[in-house]
Design a protein around this motif. Structure first.
Motif, PDB file in Angstrom:
ATOM      1  N   LEU A  10      -8.792 -39.014 -23.625  1.00  0.00           N
ATOM      2  CA  LEU A  10      -8.633 -38.732 -25.055  1.00  0.00           C
ATOM      3  C   LEU A  10      -9.931 -38.252 -25.696  1.00  0.00           C
ATOM      4  O   LEU A  10      -9.959 -37.932 -26.889  1.00  0.00           O
ATOM      5  N   GLY A  11     -11.007 -38.260 -24.906  1.00  0.00           N
ATOM      6  CA  GLY A  11     -12.297 -37.822 -25.431  1.00  0.00           C
ATOM      7  C   GLY A  11     -13.019 -38.861 -26.236  1.00  0.00           C
ATOM      8  O   GLY A  11     -13.991 -38.547 -26.937  1.00  0.00           O
ATOM      9  N   LEU A  12     -12.572 -40.106 -26.130  1.00  0.00           N
ATOM     10  CA  LEU A  12     -13.228 -41.177 -26.895  1.00  0.00           C
ATOM     11  C   LEU A  12     -14.467 -41.701 -26.187  1.00  0.00           C
ATOM     12  O   LEU A  12     -15.310 -42.347 -26.809  1.00  0.00           O
ATOM     13  N   LYS A  13     -14.549 -41.500 -24.858  1.00  0.00           N
ATOM     14  CA  LYS A  13     -15.724 -41.945 -24.105  1.00  0.00           C
ATOM     15  C   LYS A  13     -16.136 -40.856 -23.138  1.00  0.00           C
ATOM     16  O   LYS A  13     -15.330 -39.975 -22.774  1.00  0.00           O
ATOM     17  N   ALA A  14     -17.399 -40.944 -22.728  1.00  0.00           N
ATOM     18  CA  ALA A  14     -17.928 -39.947 -21.797  1.00  0.00           C
ATOM     19  C   ALA A  14     -17.540 -40.307 -20.363  1.00  0.00           C
ATOM     20  O   ALA A  14     -17.155 -41.441 -20.066  1.00  0.00           O
ATOM     21  N   GLY A  15     -17.698 -39.328 -19.458  1.00  0.00           N
ATOM     22  CA  GLY A  15     -17.355 -39.552 -18.060  1.00  0.00           C
ATOM     23  C   GLY A  15     -18.236 -40.599 -17.396  1.00  0.00           C
ATOM     24  O   GLY A  15     -17.819 -41.273 -16.460  1.00  0.00           O
ATOM     25  N   ASN A  35      -9.791 -52.820 -17.398  1.00  0.00           N
ATOM     26  CA  ASN A  35     -10.857 -52.108 -18.122  1.00  0.00           C
ATOM     27  C   ASN A  35     -11.010 -50.674 -17.615  1.00  0.00           C
ATOM     28  O   ASN A  35     -11.242 -49.739 -18.393  1.00  0.00           O
ATOM     29  N   TYR A  36     -10.895 -50.516 -16.296  1.00  0.00           N
ATOM     30  CA  TYR A  36     -11.002 -49.169 -15.722  1.00  0.00           C
ATOM     31  C   TYR A  36      -9.874 -48.276 -16.252  1.00  0.00           C
ATOM     32  O   TYR A  36     -10.112 -47.113 -16.631  1.00  0.00           O
ATOM     33  N   ASN A  37      -8.654 -48.811 -16.289  1.00  0.00           N
ATOM     34  CA  ASN A  37      -7.524 -48.027 -16.805  1.00  0.00           C
ATOM     35  C   ASN A  37      -7.731 -47.670 -18.272  1.00  0.00           C
ATOM     36  O   ASN A  37      -7.397 -46.562 -18.709  1.00  0.00           O
ATOM     37  N   LEU A  38      -8.276 -48.633 -19.023  1.00  0.00           N
ATOM     38  CA  LEU A  38      -8.532 -48.391 -20.440  1.00  0.00           C
ATOM     39  C   LEU A  38      -9.573 -47.289 -20.629  1.00  0.00           C
ATOM     40  O   LEU A  38      -9.388 -46.365 -21.431  1.00  0.00           O
ATOM     41  N   VAL A  39     -10.687 -47.376 -19.867  1.00  0.00           N
ATOM     42  CA  VAL A  39     -11.744 -46.366 -19.982  1.00  0.00           C
ATOM     43  C   VAL A  39     -11.220 -44.999 -19.546  1.00  0.00           C
ATOM     44  O   VAL A  39     -11.551 -43.959 -20.141  1.00  0.00           O
ATOM     45  N   GLU A  40     -10.380 -45.009 -18.490  1.00  0.00           N
ATOM     46  CA  GLU A  40      -9.831 -43.746 -17.996  1.00  0.00           C
ATOM     47  C   GLU A  40      -9.011 -43.044 -19.085  1.00  0.00           C
ATOM     48  O   GLU A  40      -9.120 -41.814 -19.287  1.00  0.00           O
TER      49      GLU A  40
END
Length: 446
Positions: free
Chosen positions: A177-182, A167-172
Motif C-alpha cells: 500500500l506504500g505505507l512502509k518502505a521495502g 507482523n511480516y504479513n502486516l508489513v507486507e
C-alpha cells in the motif's frame, strides 16, 4: 473422484486415530518401566543374589562333613600284601571302601562370626540394589522434566513465530500500500527467519531430551515417546525447611547410609574371624572302612568271596583332632591387622557418606528456599514482560516503534517465559528430591 475423496478421508481418519491412540507416559510409568528393563540394575541384583548364597553357605558350614571313598588297586611284581603285611612277588588287585564324617567343635568362633559378617554383607547389597533403583528413578525424573521443559520451549518458540509471521504479513501489506518502505519488510523477514530457527533448535533439543529418556528406560524399537503434558503446580511453602531436620529423617532410612552401616558392622565381624585363627581348633571325626583283597584265601588256597571279605574286613574308628597354631610366619596376626584396617576404612566411608548426605541436603534446602523467592519474582517478571510486549505490539502496528524495538520486547517476553518454566521445573525436582530425603513416597519402589 468421489472414490478418491473417500479413500483420502479414511486414510486421514486412521492417521488421526493412531495419533490420539498413542500412549502418553506418566512419570510413574516411566520409572516403573525403567526399573523393570534396566540392565545395569540387574548387575547389582546378581551381586545381591551371590551374597545371599554366600550367607546361606556360611550357615551350612556348621553342618558335619561326610565323605565316602573307594579305590581299586592292581599290584605288579614285588608288593606288600595288605592282608598279611608281608611282601609277595605276584600280581594281585584289591578294593578299599571308606565312609568318614567330621565336625568342628571349636575354631575360635570363626564360623559363627563368618555367618554374621556374610549376613551383614547380604543386607548391605540389598540396600545397594534399592539405592540404585532410587538413582535410576531420579535420572528418569530428570529426563522426564527435561522433556517437559523443551516442550514448553517449543510452544514458546511457536508463539513467537506466530507473532513474527503476523507482523511480516502486516508489513507486507503495508509495503504494497506504500505505507512502509521495502527495508521494513526485510527487517520483518529477518525476525521471522530468526524465530523459525529458534523453533527448529528447540525441536532438536526436545528430540535429544526424548532420546535421553528412552535410553534411561531402555525402551527398545522406538525413537519417539510422548509424555503427560501437565506441568507441576508449584506453590509457596507454609514454612522454610531446615537442613538438620531433613538430614535426621534421611539418615534413618536412606539405603546408601544403611548399606555402609552394614558394611562397617561386617568389617567388625571380619576382625573377629581373623582373631579366631589365633586360637586352637578342635574337631571330632569318625569313620568306617572295609576292603576286598585277592590275596585273602582260605585253607584250600581259594580267594575268599567278596561278600565275606566285605563283612570280615570292616573296621570303625573315632577320634578328635587338636590343632594349636604356634608359628605360621606371623600370617594370622598380619591378617588381624589387615582386618582392623578394613574396619577403620569402612567406618570412615560411613562418616564420609554421612557428611556428603548432609552437604547435599544443605544445598537442596538452600536451593529450595531460594527457588520459592525466584518463583514469585519470575511470575511477576513474566506478567510485566507480557504487558510490555502487548503494548509494544500495538505501538508497532500503529507505526510508533520500529521492528528492532518490537523484536527486543518480544525477546524479553520469551526470555521471561523461559526463565519461569525453568524455575517451575527446578522447583518441582528440588521439592521431589527433598520429599524423598524426608521419607515421603515420591516413587513407587519396593
Amino acid at each position: 473422484m468421489n472414490k478418491k475423496i473417500i479413500i483420502t478421508t479414511l486414510l486421514l481418519c486412521s492417521i488421526w486415530a493412531s495419533v490420539f491412540a498413542q500412549e502418553r507416559w506418566t512419570l510413574d510409568e516411566c520409572v516403573a518401566y525403567a526399573l523393570e528393563h534396566n540392565l545395569q540394575l540387574n548387575d547389582f541384583k546378581y551381586t545381591n543374589q551371590s551374597n545371599k548364597e554366600t550367607y546361606r553357605q556360611s550357615v551350612r558350614n556348621l553342618l558335619p562333613s561326610v565323605n565316602a571313598s573307594s579305590s581299586y588297586l592292581v599290584n605288579y611284581g614285588r608288593a606288600e600284601d595288605p592282608n598279611t603285611g608281608t611282601f609277595v612277588n605276584q600280581d594281585f588287585y584289591s578294593n578299599n571302601y571308606s565312609l568318614e564324617s567330621s565336625i568342628d567343635l571349636f575354631q575360635g568362633f570363626q564360623k559363627i562370626n563368618a555367618i554374621k559378617a556374610s549376613k551383614l554383607l547380604f543386607k548391605a547389597t540389598e540396600e545397594e540394589v534399592l539405592q540404585q533403583k532410587y538413582l535410576l528413578a531420579f535420572r528418569v525424573m530428570q529426563a522426564f522434566y527435561d522433556i517437559q521443559f523443551f516442550e514448553g520451549l517449543v510452544e514458546i518458540s511457536k508463539e513467537q513465530l506466530t507473532v513474527s509471521q503476523t507482523n511480516y504479513n502486516l508489513v507486507e501489506k503495508q509495503v504494497e500500500l506504500g505505507l512502509k518502505a521495502g527495508a521494513d519488510l526485510y527487517e520483518a523477514e529477518s525476525l521471522l527467519l530468526t524465530d523459525k530457527l529458534n523453533v527448529t533448535q528447540s525441536a532438536n533439543q526436545l528430540a535429544s531430551a526424548k532420546l535421553t529418556l528412552i535410553q534411561q528406560m531402555n525402551l527398545e524399537n522406538t525413537s519417539e515417546i510422548e509424555i503427560a503434558k501437565e506441568l507441576p503446580e508449584v506453590g509457596v511453602a507454609e514454612m522454610e525447611m531446615k537442613s538438620d531436620s531433613v538430614y535426621t529423617e534421611a539418615r534413618e532410612f536412606l539405603p546408601l547410609i544403611k548399606a555402609q552401616e552394614f558394611r562397617a558392622k561386617a568389617a567388625k565381624k571380619q576382625v573377629a574371624v581373623s582373631r579366631g585363627r589365633l586360637y586352637p581348633s578342635l574337631s571330632f571325626f569318625a569313620g568306617i572302612g572295609t576292603g576286598y583283597f585277592e590275596t585273602t584265601r582260605d585253607t584250600l588256597g581259594k580267594t575268599l568271596p567278596f561278600r565275606q571279605q566285605f563283612r570280615d574286613n570292616t573296621s570303625q574308628y573315632i577320634g578328635v583332632n587338636l590343632s594349636v597354631p604356634i608359628s605360621n610366619g606371623w600370617s594370622a596376626r598380619s591378617q588381624v591387622k589387615q582386618s582392623k584396617i578394613e574396619k577403620l576404612r569402612a567406618e570412615n566411608n560411613l562418616k564420609t557418606q554421612e557428611q556428603e548426605l548432609f552437604q547435599t541436603i544443605q544445598q537442596l534446602v538452600q536451593d529450595y528456599n531460594s527457588l520459592l523467592v525466584e518463583l514469585v519474582q519470575s511470575n511477576q517478571k513474566m506478567e510485566a514482560q507480557n504487558l510490555a510486549f502487548t503494548i509494544a505490539q500495538k505501538r508497532y502496528e500503529k507505526g510508533l516503534i520500529n521492528a528492532l524495538e518490537l523484536f527486543t520486547a518480544k525477546n524479553l517476553y520469551a526470555s521471561a517465559q523461559n526463565e519461569n518454566l525453568q524455575v517451575k521445573l527446578r522447583s518441582e525436582i528440588n521439592k521431589s528430591t527433598l520429599d524423598f530425603y524426608r521419607g515421603l513416597p515420591v516413587f513407587n519402589i519396593d
